[in-house]
Design a protein around this motif. Structure first.
Motif, PDB file in Angstrom:
ATOM      1  N   PRO A  17      84.876 -86.761  40.806  1.00  0.00           N
ATOM      2  CA  PRO A  17      83.738 -85.927  40.385  1.00  0.00           C
ATOM      3  C   PRO A  17      83.208 -86.417  39.034  1.00  0.00           C
ATOM      4  O   PRO A  17      83.909 -87.138  38.326  1.00  0.00           O
ATOM      5  CB  PRO A  17      84.375 -84.536  40.236  1.00  0.00           C
ATOM      6  CG  PRO A  17      85.813 -84.790  39.958  1.00  0.00           C
ATOM      7  CD  PRO A  17      86.169 -86.077  40.654  1.00  0.00           C
ATOM      8  N   PRO A  18      81.983 -86.020  38.660  1.00  0.00           N
ATOM      9  CA  PRO A  18      81.470 -86.421  37.347  1.00  0.00           C
ATOM     10  C   PRO A  18      82.298 -85.822  36.214  1.00  0.00           C
ATOM     11  O   PRO A  18      83.060 -84.882  36.433  1.00  0.00           O
ATOM     12  CB  PRO A  18      80.053 -85.850  37.321  1.00  0.00           C
ATOM     13  CG  PRO A  18      79.752 -85.411  38.692  1.00  0.00           C
ATOM     14  CD  PRO A  18      81.039 -85.184  39.401  1.00  0.00           C
ATOM     15  N   TYR A  19      82.100 -86.366  35.028  1.00  0.00           N
ATOM     16  CA  TYR A  19      82.849 -85.919  33.841  1.00  0.00           C
ATOM     17  C   TYR A  19      82.057 -84.834  33.119  1.00  0.00           C
ATOM     18  O   TYR A  19      82.504 -83.705  32.992  1.00  0.00           O
ATOM     19  CB  TYR A  19      83.077 -87.143  32.965  1.00  0.00           C
ATOM     20  CG  TYR A  19      83.622 -86.896  31.584  1.00  0.00           C
ATOM     21  CD1 TYR A  19      84.709 -86.051  31.374  1.00  0.00           C
ATOM     22  CD2 TYR A  19      83.074 -87.549  30.473  1.00  0.00           C
ATOM     23  CE1 TYR A  19      85.222 -85.854  30.105  1.00  0.00           C
ATOM     24  CE2 TYR A  19      83.585 -87.370  29.213  1.00  0.00           C
ATOM     25  CZ  TYR A  19      84.656 -86.509  29.028  1.00  0.00           C
ATOM     26  OH  TYR A  19      85.152 -86.331  27.760  1.00  0.00           O
ATOM     27  N   GLN A  20      80.853 -85.187  32.664  1.00  0.00           N
ATOM     28  CA  GLN A  20      79.982 -84.218  32.007  1.00  0.00           C
ATOM     29  C   GLN A  20      78.677 -84.157  32.787  1.00  0.00           C
ATOM     30  O   GLN A  20      78.369 -85.077  33.555  1.00  0.00           O
ATOM     31  CB  GLN A  20      79.726 -84.639  30.559  1.00  0.00           C
ATOM     32  CG  GLN A  20      80.973 -84.537  29.711  1.00  0.00           C
ATOM     33  CD  GLN A  20      80.738 -84.978  28.278  1.00  0.00           C
ATOM     34  OE1 GLN A  20      79.905 -85.848  28.016  1.00  0.00           O
ATOM     35  NE2 GLN A  20      81.466 -84.390  27.362  1.00  0.00           N
ATOM     36  N   PHE A  21      77.923 -83.118  32.526  1.00  0.00           N
ATOM     37  CA  PHE A  21      76.704 -82.890  33.309  1.00  0.00           C
ATOM     38  C   PHE A  21      75.490 -82.918  32.397  1.00  0.00           C
ATOM     39  O   PHE A  21      75.568 -82.500  31.251  1.00  0.00           O
ATOM     40  CB  PHE A  21      76.812 -81.541  34.035  1.00  0.00           C
ATOM     41  CG  PHE A  21      78.023 -81.475  34.935  1.00  0.00           C
ATOM     42  CD1 PHE A  21      77.972 -81.977  36.226  1.00  0.00           C
ATOM     43  CD2 PHE A  21      79.229 -80.951  34.472  1.00  0.00           C
ATOM     44  CE1 PHE A  21      79.095 -81.948  37.052  1.00  0.00           C
ATOM     45  CE2 PHE A  21      80.361 -80.915  35.286  1.00  0.00           C
ATOM     46  CZ  PHE A  21      80.289 -81.415  36.582  1.00  0.00           C
ATOM     47  N   ASN A  55      90.387 -88.702  28.339  1.00  0.00           N
ATOM     48  CA  ASN A  55      89.945 -87.323  28.632  1.00  0.00           C
ATOM     49  C   ASN A  55      89.115 -87.274  29.904  1.00  0.00           C
ATOM     50  O   ASN A  55      89.230 -86.348  30.707  1.00  0.00           O
ATOM     51  CB  ASN A  55      89.148 -86.756  27.450  1.00  0.00           C
ATOM     52  CG  ASN A  55      90.067 -86.151  26.402  1.00  0.00           C
ATOM     53  OD1 ASN A  55      90.534 -85.034  26.556  1.00  0.00           O
ATOM     54  ND2 ASN A  55      90.358 -86.908  25.361  1.00  0.00           N
ATOM     55  N   LEU A  56      88.286 -88.298  30.075  1.00  0.00           N
ATOM     56  CA  LEU A  56      87.478 -88.374  31.294  1.00  0.00           C
ATOM     57  C   LEU A  56      88.392 -88.397  32.525  1.00  0.00           C
ATOM     58  O   LEU A  56      88.209 -87.633  33.474  1.00  0.00           O
ATOM     59  CB  LEU A  56      86.590 -89.622  31.242  1.00  0.00           C
ATOM     60  CG  LEU A  56      85.574 -89.865  32.365  1.00  0.00           C
ATOM     61  CD1 LEU A  56      84.469 -90.815  31.869  1.00  0.00           C
ATOM     62  CD2 LEU A  56      86.161 -90.419  33.641  1.00  0.00           C
ATOM     63  N   LEU A  57      89.393 -89.259  32.470  1.00  0.00           N
ATOM     64  CA  LEU A  57      90.296 -89.376  33.622  1.00  0.00           C
ATOM     65  C   LEU A  57      91.046 -88.074  33.888  1.00  0.00           C
ATOM     66  O   LEU A  57      91.177 -87.633  35.037  1.00  0.00           O
ATOM     67  CB  LEU A  57      91.291 -90.517  33.402  1.00  0.00           C
ATOM     68  CG  LEU A  57      90.688 -91.920  33.420  1.00  0.00           C
ATOM     69  CD1 LEU A  57      91.739 -92.957  33.066  1.00  0.00           C
ATOM     70  CD2 LEU A  57      90.073 -92.223  34.784  1.00  0.00           C
ATOM     71  N   ALA A  58      91.536 -87.468  32.803  1.00  0.00           N
ATOM     72  CA  ALA A  58      92.335 -86.247  32.988  1.00  0.00           C
ATOM     73  C   ALA A  58      91.495 -85.140  33.611  1.00  0.00           C
ATOM     74  O   ALA A  58      91.972 -84.414  34.486  1.00  0.00           O
ATOM     75  CB  ALA A  58      92.919 -85.799  31.647  1.00  0.00           C
ATOM     76  N   THR A  59      90.233 -85.028  33.172  1.00  0.00           N
ATOM     77  CA  THR A  59      89.438 -83.898  33.669  1.00  0.00           C
ATOM     78  C   THR A  59      88.715 -84.199  34.981  1.00  0.00           C
ATOM     79  O   THR A  59      88.170 -83.294  35.589  1.00  0.00           O
ATOM     80  CB  THR A  59      88.405 -83.421  32.620  1.00  0.00           C
ATOM     81  OG1 THR A  59      87.648 -84.540  32.204  1.00  0.00           O
ATOM     82  CG2 THR A  59      89.076 -82.781  31.425  1.00  0.00           C
ATOM     83  N   THR A  60      88.701 -85.440  35.406  1.00  0.00           N
ATOM     84  CA  THR A  60      88.059 -85.746  36.689  1.00  0.00           C
ATOM     85  C   THR A  60      89.134 -85.991  37.753  1.00  0.00           C
ATOM     86  O   THR A  60      89.554 -85.064  38.446  1.00  0.00           O
ATOM     87  CB  THR A  60      87.113 -86.965  36.566  1.00  0.00           C
ATOM     88  OG1 THR A  60      87.847 -88.090  36.078  1.00  0.00           O
ATOM     89  CG2 THR A  60      85.957 -86.659  35.640  1.00  0.00           C
TER      90      THR A  60
END
Ligand code: PMP
Length: 420
Positions: A248-252, A100-105
């Motif tokens: 870019p970052p994954y979560q903030f 999920n991290l890869l897909a959204t970043t």
């Protein structure tokens, strides 16, 4: 190297002493999660008793200690997979979160309309749904690589599918249903030539052999600690340094920042920019112990024993009349998926459970594979080096009993037991 002793290996895993349904536990659901050795259990408890404090924050002794242990675990994992630098290891909740991290970043960053994401037909849902959702957002499309009769990704048929529009190749090292190790190198090489990003889901292989990320020359690899004798709720994402730095970052939130004002936030550097919030620090610190266990002589010896276990289990199961394999040939990993000519997979799993035998049944989070095989589901017996030959014999005996009970519809499985 001394001879492997399965008795000694079993002694490391206290749960194996327990009874389930008044019978000695025979744990055959290792592809779902493995049991934990005493060393890992003690590491968890030691961390909570002696070094518990938040990491990278406090100006006090315990926080500094916890931070050191946390970063040492990162370095240990980096060494385990031959990553060039510890900063290329990102802690996640598991393989699912890593993808999920890869897909959204990087996925969101690079994909455009008309681009292609290549997956195999035998992926776990964790390596399908994040990409599918991303494709829908970006106007990209999924291209599905076929498997051959043996259950491995069909390299000859897949290579021509890796074309100019391929932006991501995301495949498993071994399927959690079929247990066959994929011949990934030609696929990774072709994808690289096409300028695509390569992602390897190593959730099923990381416990069974050492992965060398430099040798594979893959962009990203992910796996879950709980499938390799480690704690649950912890995953590893390895990434190529240049890509991690430009993503870019994954979560903030906390931890992933350098400075924050209401006008602007400056992000921390890799790997911290991907680790927002308080991490599962207990699990991370225990992971160091897990790597020590995996690299111990005992565990290294167990891998040869595991090969003998695979051959024995395959041969024994293969002799059961009415047992149908999902694909042709002995698996490479101790993962055995099958259906029965007579009897439902769920009923078999319940019958085995009543005998203290833990297996999984159903679609194994691989519904598209089940659709391709035209099956509603299967039973999966998955082993680890604490399983014994005698346990395999017992599993086979219980499957044969179940089939016999199904062939006599007037007698339920329960009253067959009563008659015995
Ligand atoms: N990929 C594969 C091949 C798996 O076997 C699994 C777990 N069954 C996953 C991904 C997801 O792993 P986790 O649930 O630990 O995130």
């Amino acid at each position: 190297m001394t001879e492997f002793s399965v008795t000694e290996f079993r002694q490391q895993f206290p749960i194996l002493q327990r009874l389930v349904n008044n019978q000695p536990l025979i744990y055959c659901d290792n592809a779902a999660t493995t049991q934990k050795p005493q060393a890992v259990i003690e590491a968890i408890s030691r961390q909570l008793q002696n070094t518990n404090a938040n990491v990278h924050r406090g100006a006090h002794y315990l926080s500094a200690k916890a931070t050191t242990l946390y970063e040492q675990a990162r370095a240990k994992v980096a060494q385990y997979i031959n990553a060039p630098h510890a900063d290329q290891i990102i802690w996640t909740k598991g393989t699912t979160e890593s993808i999920n991290l890869l897909a959204t970043t990087i996925g969101q960053q690079l994909l455009a309309e008309g681009d292609e994401i290549l997956l195999s037909v035998a992926e776990h849902h964790a390596n399908i749904v994040p990409w599918q959702q991303l494709a829908e957002r970006c106007g990209a499309r999924l291209v599905i690589l076929p498997i051959d009769q043996q259950g491995r990704i069909d390299v000859d048929k897949s290579l021509p599918l890796i074309g100019d529009n391929c932006r991501f190749l995301c495949i498993n090292h071994a399927s959690n249903v079929l247990g066959k190790i994929n011949d990934i190198k030609p696929l990774l090489n072709k994808a690289k030539q096409a300028g695509a990003i390569t992602v390897l889901d190593a959730a099923q292989t990381a416990a069974h052999f050492k992965i060398d990320v430099q040798d594979l020359d893959v962009d990203f690899i992910t796996f879950s600690a709980h499938k390799m004798f480690g704690p649950a709720g912890l995953g590893v994402l390895y990434g190529r340094r240049s890509l991690l730095d430009s993503m870019p970052p994954y979560q903030f939130g906390g931890e992933m920042i350098k400075t924050v004002s209401f006008e602007h936030t400056e992000f921390n550097q890799t790997p911290h920019k991907f680790e927002a919030g308080t991490p599962n620090l207990t699990a991370v610190i225990a992971m160091a112990e897990c790597i020590d266990f995996l690299t111990s002589d005992l565990c290294q010896q167990s891998l040869r024993y595991e090969q003998a276990l695979i051959a024995y289990a395959y041969q024994k199961l293969d002799q059961i009349a009415g047992l149908q394999w999902l694909v042709v040939g002995c698996p490479d990993l101790p993962i055995f998926s099958f259906t029965l000519q007579t009897g439902h997979h769920q009923d078999l799993a319940s019958y085995l459970d009543s005998r203290g035998i833990a297996v999984r049944s159903g679609h194994h989070c691989a519904m598209p594979l089940m659709q391709a095989l035209q099956l509603p589901g299967s039973v999966r017996v998955s082993l680890a080096p604490y399983n014994t030959f005698a346990e395999i014999d017992r599993v086979v005996q219980c499957i044969v009993e179940f089939i016999a009970s199904e062939q006599q519809p007037s007698q339920t499985a329960a009253n067959v037991t009563a008659i015995q």
